[in-house]
Structures are given as C-alpha cells and as structure tokens.
Design an enzyme around this catalytic site. Structure first.
Site, PDB file in Angstrom:
ATOM      1  N   GLY A  10      26.698 -21.010  22.439  1.00 42.10           N
ATOM      2  CA  GLY A  10      25.632 -21.978  22.882  1.00 42.10           C
ATOM      3  C   GLY A  10      25.217 -21.881  24.192  1.00 42.10           C
ATOM      4  O   GLY A  10      25.133 -22.698  25.057  1.00 42.10           O
ATOM      5  N   GLY A  13      22.035 -23.747  26.017  1.00 40.72           N
ATOM      6  CA  GLY A  13      22.061 -25.184  26.366  1.00 40.72           C
ATOM      7  C   GLY A  13      22.082 -25.607  27.639  1.00 40.72           C
ATOM      8  O   GLY A  13      22.296 -24.586  28.633  1.00 40.72           O
ATOM      9  N   GLN A  14      22.354 -26.906  27.902  1.00 37.33           N
ATOM     10  CA  GLN A  14      22.449 -27.543  29.162  1.00 37.33           C
ATOM     11  C   GLN A  14      23.637 -26.766  29.751  1.00 37.33           C
ATOM     12  O   GLN A  14      23.468 -26.459  31.094  1.00 37.33           O
ATOM     13  CB  GLN A  14      22.560 -28.966  29.192  1.00 37.33           C
ATOM     14  CG  GLN A  14      22.240 -29.625  30.564  1.00 37.33           C
ATOM     15  CD  GLN A  14      22.541 -31.149  30.793  1.00 37.33           C
ATOM     16  OE1 GLN A  14      22.966 -31.685  29.740  1.00 37.33           O
ATOM     17  NE2 GLN A  14      22.452 -31.479  32.004  1.00 37.33           N
ATOM     18  N   ASP A  36      23.913 -17.447  20.880  1.00 34.33           N
ATOM     19  CA  ASP A  36      23.217 -18.842  20.546  1.00 34.33           C
ATOM     20  C   ASP A  36      22.427 -18.728  19.329  1.00 34.33           C
ATOM     21  O   ASP A  36      22.209 -17.366  18.844  1.00 34.33           O
ATOM     22  CB  ASP A  36      22.303 -19.336  21.664  1.00 34.33           C
ATOM     23  CG  ASP A  36      22.050 -20.544  21.684  1.00 34.33           C
ATOM     24  OD1 ASP A  36      22.589 -21.398  22.528  1.00 34.33           O
ATOM     25  OD2 ASP A  36      21.467 -21.327  20.654  1.00 34.33           O
ATOM     26  N   ILE A  37      22.210 -19.785  18.643  1.00 37.77           N
ATOM     27  CA  ILE A  37      21.361 -19.488  17.402  1.00 37.77           C
ATOM     28  C   ILE A  37      19.803 -19.427  17.845  1.00 37.77           C
ATOM     29  O   ILE A  37      19.043 -19.072  16.877  1.00 37.77           O
ATOM     30  CB  ILE A  37      21.572 -20.913  16.432  1.00 37.77           C
ATOM     31  CG1 ILE A  37      21.326 -20.468  15.149  1.00 37.77           C
ATOM     32  CG2 ILE A  37      21.088 -22.011  17.317  1.00 37.77           C
ATOM     33  CD1 ILE A  37      21.853 -21.871  14.263  1.00 37.77           C
ATOM     34  N   ARG A  38      19.507 -19.546  19.001  1.00 32.92           N
ATOM     35  CA  ARG A  38      18.068 -19.309  19.577  1.00 32.92           C
ATOM     36  C   ARG A  38      18.103 -18.486  20.625  1.00 32.92           C
ATOM     37  O   ARG A  38      19.087 -18.201  21.282  1.00 32.92           O
ATOM     38  CB  ARG A  38      17.515 -20.402  20.185  1.00 32.92           C
ATOM     39  CG  ARG A  38      17.337 -21.770  19.337  1.00 32.92           C
ATOM     40  CD  ARG A  38      16.830 -23.073  20.071  1.00 32.92           C
ATOM     41  NE  ARG A  38      18.182 -23.467  21.395  1.00 32.92           N
ATOM     42  CZ  ARG A  38      17.808 -23.747  22.700  1.00 32.92           C
ATOM     43  NH1 ARG A  38      16.796 -23.500  23.049  1.00 32.92           N
ATOM     44  NH2 ARG A  38      18.685 -24.231  23.239  1.00 32.92           N
ATOM     45  N   ASP A  51      24.753 -17.279  14.376  1.00 31.21           N
ATOM     46  CA  ASP A  51      24.962 -19.051  14.120  1.00 31.21           C
ATOM     47  C   ASP A  51      26.500 -18.862  13.832  1.00 31.21           C
ATOM     48  O   ASP A  51      27.180 -18.509  12.973  1.00 31.21           O
ATOM     49  CB  ASP A  51      24.361 -19.038  12.736  1.00 31.21           C
ATOM     50  CG  ASP A  51      24.496 -20.303  12.109  1.00 31.21           C
ATOM     51  OD1 ASP A  51      25.197 -20.984  12.398  1.00 31.21           O
ATOM     52  OD2 ASP A  51      23.733 -20.620  10.992  1.00 31.21           O
ATOM     53  N   TYR A 141      29.093 -38.514  16.604  1.00 31.18           N
ATOM     54  CA  TYR A 141      29.381 -37.283  17.726  1.00 31.18           C
ATOM     55  C   TYR A 141      30.744 -37.382  18.332  1.00 31.18           C
ATOM     56  O   TYR A 141      31.704 -36.660  18.251  1.00 31.18           O
ATOM     57  CB  TYR A 141      28.586 -37.471  18.625  1.00 31.18           C
ATOM     58  CG  TYR A 141      28.692 -36.797  20.043  1.00 31.18           C
ATOM     59  CD1 TYR A 141      28.660 -35.295  19.953  1.00 31.18           C
ATOM     60  CD2 TYR A 141      28.894 -37.349  21.360  1.00 31.18           C
ATOM     61  CE1 TYR A 141      28.555 -34.447  21.311  1.00 31.18           C
ATOM     62  CE2 TYR A 141      29.210 -36.600  22.401  1.00 31.18           C
ATOM     63  CZ  TYR A 141      28.979 -35.126  22.260  1.00 31.18           C
ATOM     64  OH  TYR A 141      29.051 -34.500  23.488  1.00 31.18           O
TER      65      TYR A 141
HETATM   66  N1  LIG Z   1      25.652 -32.199  28.404  1.00 35.62           N
HETATM   67  C1  LIG Z   1      26.418 -33.013  28.481  1.00 35.62           C
HETATM   68  O1  LIG Z   1      26.237 -34.159  29.079  1.00 35.62           O
HETATM   69  C2  LIG Z   1      27.566 -33.157  27.803  1.00 35.62           C
HETATM   70  C3  LIG Z   1      28.616 -34.344  27.961  1.00 35.62           C
HETATM   71  C4  LIG Z   1      29.737 -34.321  27.231  1.00 35.62           C
HETATM   72  C5  LIG Z   1      30.226 -33.189  26.467  1.00 35.62           C
HETATM   73  N2  LIG Z   1      29.335 -31.924  26.218  1.00 35.62           N
HETATM   74  C6  LIG Z   1      29.407 -31.166  25.243  1.00 35.62           C
HETATM   75  O2  LIG Z   1      29.516 -29.701  25.913  1.00 35.62           O
HETATM   76  C7  LIG Z   1      29.055 -28.909  25.063  1.00 35.62           C
HETATM   77  C8  LIG Z   1      27.656 -28.276  25.396  1.00 35.62           C
HETATM   78  O3  LIG Z   1      26.845 -29.109  25.829  1.00 35.62           O
HETATM   79  P1  LIG Z   1      25.291 -28.998  26.068  1.00 35.62           P
HETATM   80  O4  LIG Z   1      24.802 -30.086  26.858  1.00 35.62           O
HETATM   81  O5  LIG Z   1      25.334 -27.787  26.674  1.00 35.62           O
HETATM   82  O6  LIG Z   1      24.432 -28.880  24.754  1.00 35.62           O
HETATM   83  P2  LIG Z   1      22.805 -28.513  24.412  1.00 35.62           P
HETATM   84  O7  LIG Z   1      22.553 -29.142  23.207  1.00 35.62           O
HETATM   85  O8  LIG Z   1      22.214 -28.526  25.712  1.00 35.62           O
HETATM   86  O9  LIG Z   1      23.585 -26.880  23.933  1.00 35.62           O
HETATM   87  C9  LIG Z   1      23.906 -26.388  22.845  1.00 35.62           C
HETATM   88  C10 LIG Z   1      23.739 -25.313  22.437  1.00 35.62           C
HETATM   89  O10 LIG Z   1      24.020 -24.658  21.210  1.00 35.62           O
HETATM   90  C11 LIG Z   1      23.183 -23.860  20.321  1.00 35.62           C
HETATM   91  N3  LIG Z   1      23.615 -24.049  19.006  1.00 35.62           N
HETATM   92  C12 LIG Z   1      23.531 -24.889  18.160  1.00 35.62           C
HETATM   93  N4  LIG Z   1      24.050 -24.809  17.037  1.00 35.62           N
HETATM   94  C13 LIG Z   1      24.598 -23.349  17.040  1.00 35.62           C
HETATM   95  C14 LIG Z   1      25.217 -22.512  16.199  1.00 35.62           C
HETATM   96  N5  LIG Z   1      25.364 -23.009  14.977  1.00 35.62           N
HETATM   97  N6  LIG Z   1      25.619 -21.394  16.515  1.00 35.62           N
HETATM   98  C15 LIG Z   1      25.296 -21.064  17.767  1.00 35.62           C
HETATM   99  N7  LIG Z   1      24.971 -21.808  18.581  1.00 35.62           N
HETATM  100  C16 LIG Z   1      24.409 -22.947  18.447  1.00 35.62           C
HETATM  101  C17 LIG Z   1      22.084 -24.566  20.750  1.00 35.62           C
HETATM  102  O11 LIG Z   1      20.998 -23.658  20.351  1.00 35.62           O
HETATM  103  C18 LIG Z   1      22.017 -24.792  22.317  1.00 35.62           C
HETATM  104  O12 LIG Z   1      21.584 -23.770  23.035  1.00 35.62           O
HETATM  105  C19 LIG Z   1      28.945 -29.626  23.650  1.00 35.62           C
HETATM  106  O13 LIG Z   1      30.121 -29.569  22.870  1.00 35.62           O
HETATM  107  C20 LIG Z   1      28.705 -31.076  24.145  1.00 35.62           C
HETATM  108  O14 LIG Z   1      29.215 -31.854  23.023  1.00 35.62           O
HETATM  109  C21 LIG Z   1      28.092 -32.261  26.957  1.00 35.62           C
END
Ligand SMILES: NC(=O)c1ccc[n+]([C@@H]2O[C@H](COP(=O)([O-])OP(=O)(O)OC[C@H]3O[C@@H](n4cnc5c(N)ncnc54)[C@H](O)[C@@H]3O)[C@@H](O)[C@H]2O)c1
Length: 320
Positions: A10, A13-14, A36-38, A51, A141
């Site tokens: 992942g 992601g953020q 990542d998947i992207r 994936d 979630y």
């Molecule tokens: N950002 C927040 O405020 C926050 C708060 C609490 C918990 N979290 C947790 O932290 C973790 C990361 O959050 P985030 O904000 O970076 O999420 P995000 O949605 O920004 O990033 C998730 C990443 O996972 C990748 N992804 C999705 N499906 C996939 C797959 N099948 N295989 C490989 N990669 C895949 C997506 O392409 C993306 O880049 C998550 O578990 C989220 O629940 C985040």
C-alpha cells in the site's frame, strides 16, 4: 547482524507515500520494497506491482526479496467502504490474512498492521476513550478493523507472530491526498486555503474528532516497531492520540495565515460516521509501555501544513 528487508504494502497511499522515505533512510534504499496495486507516479527504490489479495503473488515477492518485516497498509477506508461494504470487507480481510499467512510460513520477524479510531462505536465513551473500551463499530470499515485486531492477537498467541498495531486517528499530511476517509476534510481544507479557494466542508462545524500530524504518526509507527518485544503488552492495537479539533477550530487556525479564508458546511453521509467515533483518545497505555509522546498540536501542525503546501503551490513566493 543481518539487515532487515522491509515490504511496504500500500506504498502509494497517504501513509505509504510519507513512510517510504523514512524506511529507506532507516534500512537503506535496497532494503525496502514498496508494493501497491497501482504504479507510483515517481518510483524511488524498489517497487513491485502486487495485488495483496493474491496470496501466491505476495508470497513470491516475499521470497524473492528475502523480506523480514512487513508493513501492511493496503485497505479500503471508512467513507469509501460504505459505498461497497462487501467489497471493502473482502479486500480488508483477504489482504490481512494473506499477510499473516505469508508472515507465519516465511518466518517474518515483525508485522505492522494499522487499526483506527473507527474500531470504536456508539457505546464507547466519547471523551478520552480508554484503551479497553467496548468495540462495537457501526461501519464496515470499523468492523474490519476490530476483526483485524482480533486476528492479530490470534496469530500472536497461536503462532508467536510479532504483530504490532496502532489505532491511528485521522491523519493530516501534505505529501499526498487521503484515500477516502471521514477525516479527509482536514487535509483538503489546507489545499483550498493555500490556493485561495473557498472550502465546503462535508462535516458540521462542531464535529470534534481525534487527529494527528503525519510526522507524529510515522514516529509512533517506527518507535512501536523498534520497541523491545517485552514492552509490547497490547497485541490487538494501541490507542494513539495527537490532538482533537473541530472544522471550525481548524478554520480559525488557518485564518491566522489567510484571514479572508471562507468555509461553508454541507454535512453528508460522513457526518453519521464521524458522530459514531470518539472525540478524544486516552493513549496512556502506549505512553507507559513504549514511551509514546506526540509532538504536534494544532498551531504547529497548521504552520507545517501551510508551509509545505505553499512550497508546492507557490514555489517562487514561499515566505513562511
Ligand atoms: N489515513 C488515515 O487517516 C488513517 C487513519 C486510521 C487508519 N488508517 C489505516 O492505515 C492504512 C493506510 O491508510 P492510507 O490512508 O495510507 O490509505 P490509502 O487509501 O491512502 O492507501 C491504501 C493503498 O493501498 C493500495 N491498495 C489497495 N488495494 C490493494 C491491494 N489489493 N494490493 C496492494 N495494494 C493495494 C492502494 O492503491 C493505496 O495506494 C489503512 O489500513 C487504513 O485503514 C489510516
């Protein structure tokens, strides 16, 4: 001693975008595999298109790179998950169980799996929500996060897997846009302010929620992962707190830099999700067990966000 090799799932992601360079600094660029998947817009270091719902593909990457630690960040977040509850459950659970199985069978040393304040529901105390409060979430979630916490404890007790976890609050960062959570407004609002645009907030102005600046979240993650095994007494997930504020208070903090900044409020379905979450978090167990202490409050976070985003949007006139 043999150096660890990290798999960051992942990574686009953020959190992944901000965590990747920190891990590369700590372990060396050739010892961190982003996945990542992207594909990323710009790749630095090793990247694998994977994936994580596909167990064999994940295991192949783990074997080929001789991975010893996994940070599993792939998930569907709160607001996006409500649009497709079964799809979100399947992705969140399948990727988690694939990570745990590959970790168990490939003798991975440590696994990081984030949880969230979304694990709490209507019946947990809203203020200073304790570590052991009831977990009865009302979103898919949140349900997936509670299940993940229980699976973490199960793999730890049954197989001795060193799984570590934090219940992140809403995270605020400038490095990338957030991925569909209920606290995303607290990032978008800065992008609007710095571009001199008005902002329409999808939560009510008095919605108090726990939040954290990304620097604190990254430090908490790395400190937790580096803490000695015996200091980690919670194997579900640790409460973690930074600050709590409402959209109105955040807008006021931003107006110290942009006095004419206009904010309107149009609550949508995310209001109901926010109303089911804690207003503030008691993280005393994390403080006691492995020495957690946040560094960023609302004024300091606001200054950092505006400073970094000004550099991005107005590189030539940056003056903070
Ligand atoms: N950002 C927040 O405020 C926050 C708060 C609490 C918990 N979290 C947790 O932290 C973790 C990361 O959050 P985030 O904000 O970076 O999420 P995000 O949605 O920004 O990033 C998730 C990443 O996972 C990748 N992804 C999705 N499906 C996939 C797959 N099948 N295989 C490989 N990669 C895949 C997506 O392409 C993306 O880049 C998550 O578990 C989220 O629940 C985040």
């Amino acid at each position: 001693m043999k150096r660890d090799t990290i798999l960051l799932i992942g990574s686009n992601g953020q959190i992944g975008t901000a965590l990747l360079p920190r891990l590369q600094d700590l372990f060396g660029i050739d010892h961190v595999v982003a996945a990542d998947i992207r594909r990323p817009e710009r790749a630095t270091g090793l990247f694998e298109l994977v994936d994580a719902t596909r167990a064999l593909d994940l295991a192949e990457v783990v074997h080929r790179h001789r991975v010893t630690q996994i940070y599993h960040l792939a998930a569907v977040l709160s607001a996006r998950a409500e649009a497709d509850p079964i799809g979100a459950w399947n992705l969140n659970m399948q990727t988690l169980l694939n990570v745990f199985e590959v970790a168990r069978t490939c003798r991975i040393r440590k696994v990081f799996v984030p949880s969230s304040i979304a694990a709490f529901g209507e019946d947990a105390p809203k203020d200073e929500t304790p570590q052991t409060a009831l977990l009865d979430p009302s979103t898919v979630y949140g349900i997936s996060k509670v299940a993940a916490e229980n699976w973490s404890l199960y793999y730890h007790k049954r197989y001795g897997l060193d799984v570590r976890s934090l219940r992140y609050p809403g995270l605020i960062s400038y490095q990338s846009m957030p991925g569909g959570g209920t606290t995303d407004y607290a990032v978008s609002i800065f992008h609007h302010a710095v571009q001199d645009l008005p902002f329409d907030c999808f939560l009510r102005e008095d919605t108090l929620l726990p939040m954290m600046y990304m620097d604190d979240a990254l430090r908490a993650t790395l400190e937790l992962m580096e803490a000695p095994w015996k200091r980690i007494r919670v194997r579900t997930s640790y409460n973690l707190a930074g600050m709590s504020f409402t959209p109105a208070r955040l807008a006021d903090a931003i107006r110290l830099y942009y006095p004419d900044f206009k904010v309107t409020y149009s609550p949508d379905f995310r209001q109901q999700i926010a109303d089911s979450w804690p207003r503030s978090i008691d993280d005393s167990v994390a403080r006691k067990d492995w020495g957690w202490k946040p560094a960023f409050d609302l004024p300091r976070m606001t200054h950092e966000m505006i400073s970094h985003l000004s550099e991005i949007y107005h590189p030539t006139v940056h003056s903070l």
